[in-house]
Write a protein that holds these residues in place. Structure first.
Motif, short mmCIF file in Angstrom:
data_model
loop_
_atom_site.label_atom_id
_atom_site.label_comp_id
_atom_site.label_asym_id
_atom_site.label_seq_id
_atom_site.Cartn_x
_atom_site.Cartn_y
_atom_site.Cartn_z
N ALA A 24 0.83 -1.20 0.00
CA ALA A 24 0.00 0.00 0.00
C ALA A 24 0.87 1.25 0.00
O ALA A 24 0.62 2.20 -0.74
CB ALA A 24 -0.92 -0.01 1.24
N GLN A 25 1.94 1.23 0.81
CA GLN A 25 2.81 2.41 0.87
C GLN A 25 3.45 2.70 -0.49
O GLN A 25 3.50 3.85 -0.94
CB GLN A 25 3.93 2.19 1.90
N MET B 54 2.50 1.75 -3.54
CA MET B 54 1.54 2.16 -4.56
C MET B 54 1.10 3.60 -4.33
O MET B 54 0.91 4.37 -5.27
CB MET B 54 0.33 1.22 -4.58
N GLU B 55 0.95 3.97 -3.05
CA GLU B 55 0.64 5.37 -2.75
C GLU B 55 1.73 6.29 -3.26
O GLU B 55 1.47 7.37 -3.80
CB GLU B 55 0.50 5.57 -1.22
N ALA C 161 1.51 6.69 -6.95
CA ALA C 161 0.37 7.53 -7.29
C ALA C 161 0.70 9.01 -7.04
O ALA C 161 0.36 9.89 -7.83
CB ALA C 161 -0.85 7.11 -6.46
N ALA D 92 -5.10 -2.18 4.30
CA ALA D 92 -4.09 -2.29 3.25
C ALA D 92 -4.46 -3.30 2.18
O ALA D 92 -3.91 -3.28 1.08
CB ALA D 92 -2.75 -2.69 3.87
N ARG E 273 -9.08 4.43 -3.11
CA ARG E 273 -7.73 4.65 -2.67
C ARG E 273 -7.65 4.38 -1.18
O ARG E 273 -8.46 4.87 -0.41
CB ARG E 273 -7.34 6.10 -2.98
N ARG E 274 -6.71 3.55 -0.78
CA ARG E 274 -6.59 3.24 0.63
C ARG E 274 -5.77 4.32 1.31
O ARG E 274 -4.80 4.80 0.75
CB ARG E 274 -5.90 1.90 0.80
N THR F 235 -2.96 5.43 3.65
CA THR F 235 -1.74 4.72 4.04
C THR F 235 -1.91 4.21 5.45
O THR F 235 -2.09 4.98 6.39
CB THR F 235 -0.53 5.66 3.97
#
Lengths: 370, 317, 302
Positions: free
Chosen positions: A215-216, A218-219, A222, B254, B263-264, B266
């Motif tokens: 998740a980190q 991909m953020e 983005a 996550a 969108r998740r 963080t």
């Protein structure tokens, strides 16, 4: 180093002004009928069999498919890095107006890293284990002619800072093995954006990482896309990542693109039976009422692909025509749902409205096959 | 659906490795739980949390540093090798890597037949017949019995691994990331095979995975592991819908969902600390998004029952 | 709990053969160098077996009237002695044909002996580890530090040239390589998941070691055996050359080179032809070993 200097360095790294104007523009990458073959003991494998797709600045396009579908071969073909016995046998890769397949090797080397960067699955093999990460970044900047000496060091720290590495100045002295997997992938991304590329090709960038790190990362991608108007070609097998982070997606099966369009359309209303099947394979978190349905069978033998539609042997909706005649990728008319959505403006904001499907069930709007 | 009775009882089980320079890796760090007969317990956690080690400890493919594993009332950790061997077929492991877990020099017939021959009591003809029956049960053709593992795809190899496990006639199957290396369409096939066999044969399943979606799909109950400990355990729906531990919440946040543009936020900063340097107090407090207290830094919360059958190890829950 | 739509579990998942890799033999046969080396090696073996039939003379028979006759194509040569004769008037061709027997026999015996001893000890050390491993590994380290030539000189000086002592001298350190390969491969294999699975169904240690692990370590051992064969042949020839190898009454290439050494300027053929025989045999055995290694190495397969 003072905070001011670092800020200044960071300013030169980001290019906020042109972002909006770039996003509106023509595709930075347009792949046209690209073909790549591998010669094996058993015969020729057409790993990439005439794919066409385009990526605009500020847009993330996902190339999604299962292993062996040709998505990684497609990414390597765009970079002209196909390893032997593979070779590109046809098509065009138009990047910023020029055909990469027509460039000399020296010209192509200047494109790689500077204008198109790659991020691979395994950050450990992408970094030199014997050099400190700072030295690798400085070296990258120097080879790209971006900066040297003190300036390069400042830029390197700013880059590590920009990809979210805490205490960036201290981490410059770390060796790759001293960093965690997530930090290493951040360093790889920092190196990828060091040359201020227009396009980043990310090949399964988070597959080796745990979900929280995934998740980190991909953020981060983005964020870089938004801030710098990067174009991102995301190669992945993970439909969840596609749904959450891509604007448009192209689904590959057996070397061909079988469906292409805005992600919202693909996830909410998949037209191609393979795309529908893939979505029905994914267990939904917290939705025990939604059952999973496997796609039966396995991907075809690419030395002797089936006649007609390549998905027909596994397709629950296959008709006699599907086993004889290869369907072409055709533009689809808007459905009731996409019309409603367009009136709400969502589709336009993310990924446009055009969707194409390669399926006899969806004859489409005539001659727009690619 | 769940038969009465506890099949597996884990009590204060720990496995520590010496890592040189006097350092100790606390891979599994003292945990206790039960698995009921006929139940599927999902064990979820990130890499390095100790979930695979836990699976191997229960199968006693590794020796614990301390603690007990009671299988049907018998303490496996106290048995000498000679007494353990006849019990082994009752606990079977399905491994993550369908390439490493099959001997490349053996045919499918030999691989699936091994547990039958070890158990004895069958003539050669009966073994061959049973092998064909088993590979049919997992969805392979009888004509594949004479082939070698490298002639199969990943999904097919995982089916061979399942057939081998079934051949032993197990009561408990420990599936260690059985679908992690498979494509999503193949993953769905294997999940389906596992579920149906479990229901048909009344097996008890410990399903280990890093993927919360997969775990919640197949499990009755879910246990979440962090740095060698279970931080939350309870009925699958309860854990997914109403997670009590902040780490479970972060994992849920996550996990990608099939919702476009969802969108998740963080979820967690930083990385999992090394199991060589487990933080004092609550082992999650270094990354915890909640307002941690002095108590969090100092003492570790036990698993407390917060809802029927749903326990979490958090002072703040 | 979520429900899955019921499908027969037995549904055929569309199995397809994905065996795209040719077998070991096919790969070996595709390697022209290895095939050539194999044929030459086979030729030497046949020569060794059929030496009494192929040789024109008894290798020990002296022809006092024909001392140091050059090969037939040289001036003064005769087709009676195709490769000429040595200083005692013995037919060189016959002696070379017979000399192949001792080279090949010693090579095979020594390699088999060291293979069995080294592989068995290596498997035990790798599988059981603990004190067995510690002890054997210490012995191996000690042997590696021991100069082979001095040991061989000592042993042969005590016993005089005889075949049994020669085999022992050659085998003394030779098993160490097999030990190390077997031990390393077993160490890796014992942690593999297929071995865990076999242990998990209650298989015995003996079955796991010989039934599961052994088939996986045989290919590297075969390759090593072929390469060791070349080393042993060279070592035997060297010792014979020094006069402490094969007893003088048995024709051996190393002894023959030594015999011809003094007259190399006047009768070049006496030392040259046995030397060429050593070169050819060792080269072809080595190339065959390398061909085997390439064919058995999975990385060579696509």
């Amino acid at each position: 180093m003072s905070v001011d200097v670092r800020h200044e360095a960071l300013q030169t790294v980001t290019k906020p002004l042109q972002v909006e104007e770039r996003r509106q523009g023509a595709p930075i990458l347009a792949v046209k009928k690209l073909r790549t073959c591998f010669d094996t003991y058993r015969g020729q494998v057409r790993a990439v069999d005439g794919i066409s797709l385009s990526v605009r600045p500020g847009e993330t396009v996902a190339l999604v498919g299962e292993s062996g579908c040709g998505k990684s071969a497609a990414a390597l073909s765009i970079m002209r890095l196909v390893p032997p016995p593979g070779r590109i046998t046809g098509g065009q890769v138009i990047f910023d107006g020029q055909d990469l397949l027509a460039l000399s090797r020296a010209e192509m080397r200047r494109i790689r890293g500077r204008r198109i960067a790659m991020v691979f699955q395994d950050p450990l093999t992408a970094l030199n284990p014997t050099l400190r990460v700072g030295a690798q970044l400085v070296e990258t900047l120097a080879t790209q002619g971006a900066a040297r000496g003190r300036a390069a060091r400042q830029r390197a720290v700013a880059l590590l800072d920009a990809v979210g590495i805490p205490a960036a100045a201290e981490r410059m002295r770390a060796y790759p093995h001293e960093l965690s997997g997530g930090m290493r992938q951040r360093v790889v991304i920092a190196m990828a954006i060091a040359g201020q590329p227009d396009l980043v090709i990310a090949d399964e960038p988070t597959t080796a990482l745990d979900v929280t790190l995934q998740a980190q990362i991909m953020e981060l991608l983005a964020k870089l896309k938004e801030e710098r108007g990067l174009a991102i070609l995301l190669i992945t097998h993970d439909l969840g990542i596609v749904a959450n982070f891509a604007d448009r997606a192209a689904v590959m099966y057996a070397g061909q693109i079988v469906a292409e369009g805005p992600v919202a359309d693909l996830v909410r209303e998949p037209l191609h039976p393979y795309a529908r099947g893939l979505l029905r394979c994914v267990p939904r978190l917290g939705r025990p009422d939604v059952p999973i349905h496997p796609i039966h069978g396995s991907v075809p033998d690419m030395v002797a692909p089936p006649a007609g539609c390549r998905f027909a042997p596994r397709c629950p909706e296959a008709m006699p025509q599907c086993r004889q005649e290869m369907p072409v990728l055709k533009r689809q008319p808007p459905t009731a749902r996409t019309i409603r959505q367009n009136s709400e403006g969502e589709s336009l904001a993310r990924g446009g409205t055009v969707r194409r499907v390669r399926c006899h069930l969806h004859p489409g709007e005539g001659g727009n096959g690619r | 659906m769940i038969a009465d009775g506890v099949l597996i009882e884990v009590r204060d089980l720990a496995r520590h490795f010496a890592a040189g320079h006097g350092r100790v890796v606390r891979a599994v760090d003292g945990l206790s739980f039960d698995i009921a007969r006929g139940e599927t317990l999902g064990l979820v956690g990130e890499s390095g949390c100790g979930k695979s080690t836990l699976g191997r400890l229960i199968a006693r493919l590794e020796e614990p540093t301390r603690g007990q594993v009671l299988f049907d009332g018998v303490d496996l950790t106290a048995l000498p090798p000679a007494k353990l061997r006849p019990l082994r077929p009752r606990i079977q492991v399905i491994f993550q890597d369908p390439y490493a877990s099959l001997n490349p020099h053996k045919t499918v017939r030999q691989i699936v037949g091994l547990p039958l021959r070890v158990r004895g009591g069958r003539a050669n003809g009966q073994v061959r017949e049973r092998v064909l029956e088993l590979i049919g049960m997992v969805g392979l053709d009888p004509e594949h019995a004479g082939r070698f593992p490298h002639q199969f795809s990943g999904g097919q190899r995982q089916r061979i691994g399942i057939a081998r496990a079934l051949a032993a006639g197990p009561e408990l199957i420990i599936a260690d990331e059985p679908v992690a290396s498979l494509d999503v369409s193949i993953q769905a096939q294997i999940l389906q095979v596992l579920r149906e066999l479990q229901q048909r044969l009344g097996l008890t399943l410990l399903f280990i995975s890093h993927d919360l979606s997969v775990v919640s799909h197949i499990s009755h109950r879910v246990a979440v592991m962090y740095l060698g400990k279970i931080v939350e355990i309870g009925p699958a729906q309860s854990v997914i819908q109403e997670p009590r531990h902040p780490y479970t919440r972060a994992l849920l946040a996550a996990t990608p969902r099939l919702e476009p543009g969802a969108r998740r936020s963080t979820p967690l900063a930083g990385d999992v600390p090394s199991p060589m340097a487990v933080p004092p107090g609550c082992r999650f407090h270094t990354r915890c998004p909640l307002a941690i207290t002095e108590e969090c830094r100092r003492t570790e919360s036990p698993l407390r029952e917060l809802a029927p059958g749903h326990r979490a190890a958090c002072h703040l829950a | 709990m979520a429900a899955t739509q019921t499908q027969p579990v037995g549904a055929n998942p569309g199995v397809r053969p994905i065996d795209a890799r040719p077998g070991t033999l096919k790969l070996l046969l595709a390697n022209r160098v290895a095939v050539g080396a194999g044929l030459v090696t086979l030729g030497f073996v046949l020569v060794a077996l059929l030496a009494p039939m192929l040789s024109p003379y008894n290798p020990a028979e002296q022809h006092p009237e024909a001392i140091r006759v050059p090969p037939f194509w040289s001036p003064g040569g005769s087709t009676r002695f195709l490769l000429g004769t040595d200083g005692l008037g013995r037919d060189l061709l016959s002696r070379i044909l017979f000399g192949s027997r001792v080279s090949i026999l010693l090579g095979v015996v020594v390699v088999l002996l060291t293979l069995v001893v080294g592989a068995c000890l290596g498997m035990l050390a790798g599988y059981y580890r603990g004190w067995v491993d510690t002890l054997l590994s210490r012995v191996v380290d000690t042997l590696l530090a021991f100069p082979f030539l001095i040991f061989a000189l000592a042993i042969m000086a005590v016993t005089g040239p005889n075949l049994v002592a020669l085999v022992l001298a050659l085998a003394f350190k030779g098993w160490v390589d097999f030990f190390r390969v077997a031990r390393g491969d077993v160490l890796a294999a014992r942690e593999s998941e297929y071995v865990l699975a076999a242990r998990g169904v209650g298989a015995s240690n003996a079955y796991i070691l010989f039934g599961e692990i052994l088939p996986n370590i045989v290919p590297p051992l075969i390759v090593l055996a072929a390469l060791r064969m070349a080393t042993v042949i060279i070592a035997e020839a060297s010792l014979s050359f020094l006069g402490i190898g094969v007893p003088p009454r048995i024709p051996a290439w190393g002894t023959m080179v030594a015999d011809g050494r003094g007259s190399i300027a006047t009768a070049w053929w006496i030392a040259t032809f046995p030397g060429l025989a050593i070169l050819l045999l060792v080269l072809s055995v080595n190339l065959l070993g390398e061909g085997l290694r390439d064919a058995l190495d999975p990385r060579m397969r696509r």
